[in-house]
Scaffold this motif. Structure first.
Motif, PDB file in Angstrom:
ATOM      1  N   UNK A 296      97.680 -28.780 -44.193  1.00  0.00           N
ATOM      2  CA  UNK A 296      97.829 -27.574 -44.498  1.00  0.00           C
ATOM      3  C   UNK A 296      98.124 -26.635 -43.865  1.00  0.00           C
ATOM      4  N   UNK A 297      97.693 -26.042 -42.730  1.00  0.00           N
ATOM      5  CA  UNK A 297      98.422 -24.636 -42.027  1.00  0.00           C
ATOM      6  C   UNK A 297      99.196 -25.034 -41.236  1.00  0.00           C
ATOM      7  N   UNK A 298      99.321 -26.167 -40.141  1.00  0.00           N
ATOM      8  CA  UNK A 298     100.127 -26.986 -39.239  1.00  0.00           C
ATOM      9  C   UNK A 298     101.418 -26.500 -39.805  1.00  0.00           C
ATOM     10  N   UNK A 299     102.264 -26.316 -39.346  1.00  0.00           N
ATOM     11  CA  UNK A 299     103.288 -26.425 -40.081  1.00  0.00           C
ATOM     12  C   UNK A 299     104.435 -28.101 -38.919  1.00  0.00           C
ATOM     13  N   UNK A 300     104.187 -28.570 -40.590  1.00  0.00           N
ATOM     14  CA  UNK A 300     103.923 -30.354 -40.222  1.00  0.00           C
ATOM     15  C   UNK A 300     105.221 -30.808 -40.987  1.00  0.00           C
ATOM     16  N   UNK A 301     105.870 -31.421 -41.337  1.00  0.00           N
ATOM     17  CA  UNK A 301     106.865 -31.978 -41.790  1.00  0.00           C
ATOM     18  C   UNK A 301     105.668 -33.059 -42.961  1.00  0.00           C
TER      19      UNK A 301
END
Length: 523
Positions: A296-301
């Protein structure tokens, strides 16, 4: 699509397409190829550029640069082979192309005037900036026939879908604005090694001079393909989708989950999306795909999918790890896996829509305009399929860049790769009459990187081609410059003379290519 290749994927996969791996006896010894390897290669290549070398990840930086002694400073001579002298820039922006039509033998004649407007822009803080030029490419179309002629006019621009919104392209017919649709040509470049002359195809090699576009457009096939509708086939596939992620992020901020299974590499092909790492032992058919668990923080699909063609993967094992190295097992990592049978066209539709949503979520907040304002989902899916068919695992000889079946790069590069886009709009020219058509857009220059050490840093290059790819019969062409107070001309073969007020010149239609290189004046 090559039918024999589709047959191989569905039934018998060519052994040469299976990645070579270490012949280790345990999964821990198998060579891993995480996605960040490409990022490390990019950083290494960038360092090489700053040392004055030519390689750059995803870019073909050309074979060298011209020196002032190699080209005329005003009204330079053309080479006997049709190539004009001039600088081969490290970053090439492509030429200004002539208007063409979807129809052949239109009998329309055309007079053309291309104008570069060098009025300076400004940085966000309001300070002046001289970069690029506003180009207006104007035509007087004349119909000598007894009846009116209606054509589908096509105006080509060299760009990527990602950069197309920045052109702010506009079209007028008889001074009135008109709408246009956009047809998309395929990737305009090729592939090259990653800095070692080993014949590999890991890196992109975009066009680096006008002759690359000459070879691309001369026979008309590129435009013909751009006018065709392309769609992914209804090939049956099995899809595994991973959702509902959980992991002890407070203890492991790079918590990773991996799915491991064994397949017959001659009977099964796997495509992936949303996975950060992949390991494979081709001899044993052992495969492992891993991803950083979304926090929910890291730009991760959060769209994570495996697509299986041919025989299904069967049993699989899910395991959590402390990080992407997949060496230290941890507890508390979980997800939900949903298996369904569908078609390749259906799952590519899902992924293209997911990628668009993610792109607009992360990019539009930074003020970047979405290319999907002009690019339809059907077009986007067609471009993704083109890359899979021409260069990916559906081609007879997949490029190394796409040989691991990662769809992430393909979905991204369908937007970022250099190509020719065609502004498409109807024009009717009355019997014995004329119509004025103009295309205007912001044109980025060709240039050398500031860290390259090149003597041409600071130069801005602009190319023009007179007839390449056009169906029109030209009666004359003119080039003009306006707002030139803040620039000096360093090299050209056009004949401008700013000191003596010569800012408009007639072009020789027998010369296929003209170039202009300018430098902003200090202050």
């Amino acid at each position: 699509m090559k039918a024999e290749r589709l047959f191989q994927i569905l039934g018998l996969v060519d052994e040469s397409l299976i990645e070579e791996a270490d012949t280790a006896s345990s999964p821990a010894a198998v060579q891993r190829r995480p996605s960040w390897v490409r990022l490390l290669a990019a950083a290494a290549c960038l360092a090489v550029i700053c040392a004055g070398a030519w390689g750059l990840w995803q870019s073909n930086l050309g074979a060298g640069t011209g020196s002032p002694g190699d080209a005329a400073l005003a009204g330079g001579e053309s080479g006997g082979d049709g190539h004009s002298p001039g600088t081969t820039f490290l970053s090439y922006a492509g030429p200004v192309f002539p208007l063409t039509t979807a129809e052949t033998n239109t009998r329309l004649t055309a007079g053309r005037t291309v104008t570069w407007d060098f009025a300076p822009g400004s940085y966000e803080d309001g300070s002046p900036r001289q970069w690029g030029a506003q180009v207006t490419d104007s035509y007087t179309l004349t119909n000598p026939a007894d009846g009116s002629v209606t054509v589908n006019a096509l105006y080509p621009v060299s760009t990527s879908w990602l950069d197309f919104p920045e052109l702010n392209a506009a079209v007028t017919v008889d001074s009135g604005g008109t709408g246009f649709s956009v047809l998309s040509g395929g990737y305009a470049g090729g592939f090259q090694d990653a800095g070692e002359p080993d014949g590999s195809t890991w890196n992109l090699a975009p066009p680096d001079e006008w002759a690359d576009y000459q070879a691309l457009l001369a026979d008309g096939e590129y435009l013909s393909r751009a006018m065709e509708e392309t769609a992914a086939p209804e090939v049956p596939v099995t899809v595994y989708q991973f959702t509902d992620f959980a992991a002890p992020h407070e203890e492991y901020n790079a918590a990773t989950q991996a799915v491991t299974f064994t397949t017959d590499p001659e009977a099964t092909t796997v495509l992936s999306y949303g996975f950060n790492g992949m390991s494979r032992d081709a001899d044993r058919g052992w495969c492992q795909y891993s991803y950083f668990v979304p926090d929910g923080v890291r730009r991760e699909t959060e769209t994570k999918i495996l697509i299986v063609l041919g025989d299904d993967i069967g049993d699989y094992v899910l395991q959590g790890y402390a990080d992407g190295g997949c060496d230290q097992e941890i507890d508390g990592v979980s997800c939900t896996v949903t298996r369904r049978e569908t078609t390749l066209a259906d799952v590519l539709d899902l992924l293209c829509r997911a990628y668009q949503a993610e792109f607009e979520q992360f990019s539009l907040g930074r003020g970047q305009e979405s290319p999907f304002r002009y690019l339809s989902q059907a077009q986007y899916q067609g471009l993704v399929w083109q890359l899979l068919e021409q260069y990916g695992l559906f081609s007879g000889t997949p490029k190394d860049r796409y040989s691991d079946g990662r769809l992430d790069e393909i979905l991204m590069e369908a937007l970022s790769q250099e190509r020719v886009l065609y502004l498409s709009f109807p024009v009717t020219v009355p019997a014995g009459g004329s119509v004025t058509v103009a295309a205007s857009f912001w044109k980025a220059p060709s240039y050398d990187y500031g860290c390259s050490g090149s003597e041409n840093v600071g130069l801005q290059g602009y190319d023009l081609v007179t007839a390449l790819g056009s169906t029109l019969e030209f009666t004359g062409q003119t080039a003009a410059l306006v707002n030139t107070d803040t620039i000096e001309i360093v090299r050209q073969n056009l004949g401008f003379d700013l000191e003596n007020g010569v800012t408009q010149v007639s072009l020789d239609l027998a010369e296929p290519h003209y170039y202009l290189e300018i430098r902003p004046l200090e202050g």
